[in-house]
Structures are given as structure tokens and as C-alpha cells.
Design a protein around this motif. Sequence first.
Motif, PDB file in Angstrom:
ATOM      1  N   PHE A 126       0.476  -1.189   0.076  1.00  0.00           N
ATOM      2  CA  PHE A 126       0.248   0.041  -0.242  1.00  0.00           C
ATOM      3  C   PHE A 126       0.726   1.210   0.060  1.00  0.00           C
ATOM      4  CE2 PHE A 126      -2.023   3.305   2.696  1.00  0.00           C
ATOM      5  CZ  PHE A 126      -3.806   3.358   1.663  1.00  0.00           C
ATOM      6  N   TYR A 185      -6.019   0.035  -7.962  1.00  0.00           N
ATOM      7  CA  TYR A 185      -5.977   0.417  -6.463  1.00  0.00           C
ATOM      8  C   TYR A 185      -7.091  -0.034  -6.247  1.00  0.00           C
ATOM      9  CZ  TYR A 185      -6.058   3.219  -2.844  1.00  0.00           C
ATOM     10  OH  TYR A 185      -6.419   3.131  -1.055  1.00  0.00           O
ATOM     11  N   LYS A 186      -8.479   0.203  -7.258  1.00  0.00           N
ATOM     12  CA  LYS A 186      -9.426   0.124  -6.552  1.00  0.00           C
ATOM     13  C   LYS A 186      -9.843  -1.884  -6.030  1.00  0.00           C
ATOM     14  CE  LYS A 186     -12.072   3.504  -8.540  1.00  0.00           C
ATOM     15  NZ  LYS A 186     -13.178   3.784  -9.762  1.00  0.00           N
ATOM     16  N   TYR A 223      -7.368  -3.574  -5.490  1.00  0.00           N
ATOM     17  CA  TYR A 223      -6.356  -3.845  -4.349  1.00  0.00           C
ATOM     18  C   TYR A 223      -7.355  -3.495  -3.123  1.00  0.00           C
ATOM     19  CZ  TYR A 223      -2.830  -2.633  -0.587  1.00  0.00           C
ATOM     20  OH  TYR A 223      -2.181  -2.567   0.632  1.00  0.00           O
ATOM     21  N   TYR A 224      -8.101  -2.072  -2.866  1.00  0.00           N
ATOM     22  CA  TYR A 224      -8.785  -1.327  -2.106  1.00  0.00           C
ATOM     23  C   TYR A 224      -9.318  -2.955  -1.355  1.00  0.00           C
ATOM     24  CZ  TYR A 224     -11.312   1.186   1.218  1.00  0.00           C
ATOM     25  OH  TYR A 224     -12.399   2.289   2.224  1.00  0.00           O
ATOM     26  N   SER A 265     -10.298  -4.983   1.966  1.00  0.00           N
ATOM     27  CA  SER A 265     -11.160  -4.166   2.574  1.00  0.00           C
ATOM     28  C   SER A 265     -11.988  -5.771   2.243  1.00  0.00           C
ATOM     29  CB  SER A 265     -12.556  -3.104   1.613  1.00  0.00           C
ATOM     30  OG  SER A 265     -11.320  -1.671   1.763  1.00  0.00           O
ATOM     31  N   ASN A 303      -7.494  -0.015   9.368  1.00  0.00           N
ATOM     32  CA  ASN A 303      -7.895   1.016   8.606  1.00  0.00           C
ATOM     33  C   ASN A 303      -6.754   2.357   8.882  1.00  0.00           C
ATOM     34  OD1 ASN A 303     -10.034   0.616   7.707  1.00  0.00           O
ATOM     35  ND2 ASN A 303     -11.300   0.647   9.097  1.00  0.00           N
ATOM     36  N   LEU A 313      -4.217   3.110   6.001  1.00  0.00           N
ATOM     37  CA  LEU A 313      -4.842   3.476   4.766  1.00  0.00           C
ATOM     38  C   LEU A 313      -5.225   5.370   4.970  1.00  0.00           C
ATOM     39  CD1 LEU A 313      -7.532   0.919   4.172  1.00  0.00           C
ATOM     40  CD2 LEU A 313      -5.832   0.588   3.542  1.00  0.00           C
TER      41      LEU A 313
END
Length: 210
Positions: free
Chosen positions: A159, A186-187, A189-190, A194, A201, A204
Amino acid sequence: MALCLGQVFSKAKTFRPRKRFEPGTQRFELYKKAQASLKSGLDLRKVVQLPEGENLNDWIAVHVVDFFNRINLIYGTVSEYCSERTCPIMSGGLKYEYRWQDGEDYKKPTKLPAIKYMNLLMDWIESLINNEDIFPTRVGVPFPKNFQQVCKKILSRLFRVFVHVYIHHFDSICSMGAEAHINTCYKHYYYFISEFSLIDNSELEPLVSF
């Protein structure tokens, strides 16, 4: 006009050789399934969900290796702009600084230029995913009890690559027309981290307001 992914992320800019899955293995089949879902245009929130009947650790292993490959490639694309002069410390803006510690050569958190930090990071991850005791590839060989903890640490450190690239090198990414591809990565990965609560958190925060 945005360039295609193949043009932007050329092999010549690969930061490190890609880790691949062996054809014929369960993990290779899972990888193909995950890639097919990505290319189908499905909602990324659904793409990351564990397929029915599959083992969670196998699913995590496939994604950790894939994210390593992708993020490694992303950094390789901007590495020519990331030198000891331009990025004397590994950071994410003025508020966040990342120091390297591996318990061996760097026993205490150590301030390093971003390029050196990235090299150490990719070497460290590569050594872990190539370690059969941590990422077993043979059928019937179980994952170690601390497998998910190891993956959490890998993903947390990966990250930081996103943080540095977005905050310090996004203009270069945009000039290459690669921002859409990196945003999608990135989305993906996110949503994955999650879905399985793989990063705290607080880690992030650097990109929350970016």
C-alpha cells in the motif's frame, strides 16, 4: 489519448521479474478465474469475493502474488522519476514517512531514499512468495498458521507504494496516460483488502483525502 496498458507498462520498465503460477495447479486455475472476472467488467466489489467452494488462503495467495506483480510494474513505470535526489526519503507527502525494518540488515526502523526502500521491499516480498514454507505450491501441503499475518504485512507495505506513487509521481503517471489503469488496480486492491479485513484502517489514511 490514454495509452493501452501494454504500451504504458512495457517489459523494459518492469521493476523486477514477474512471479508466475504453474499451469495445471489449483492456484493457476484460481488466477485464471480471477483474471476472467476482472476482464468481464464485473463490479470489482464482486470480483474479489471468495468463489464458492474455494479455500480462502489459496484465494489470498493468488491475489498477493498478483498485486505484487502489478504494483511492482506500476513502480517500475515511474522509477526513472524516483531518485535519491527527487525522493530522498520514502514518504507520502509531508505527513507520512515510511522507514525500513526487516529484522536482519535493518534491525531498527531506518530512513531511506524511496528508490532504496522500494528495492528492499520488492526483494523482501519476492523472498516470501518464493518460500515454499510460506507460499506452498505442492498439492496437499498446508499453509503455515501465520500465513494471513504474513500476507497482511505484505499488503500493508505494498500500500505504501500506492501512497508514494499517487502523492509524488501522479503527474508522471498522468503524462503517460496511465492513471485509469492505476486507479483500477488500486480499487481492485482496496476492495480485496476490505473484503477480508487485511489492513488496518489507520494504514489507509494517507490516501483517504488524496
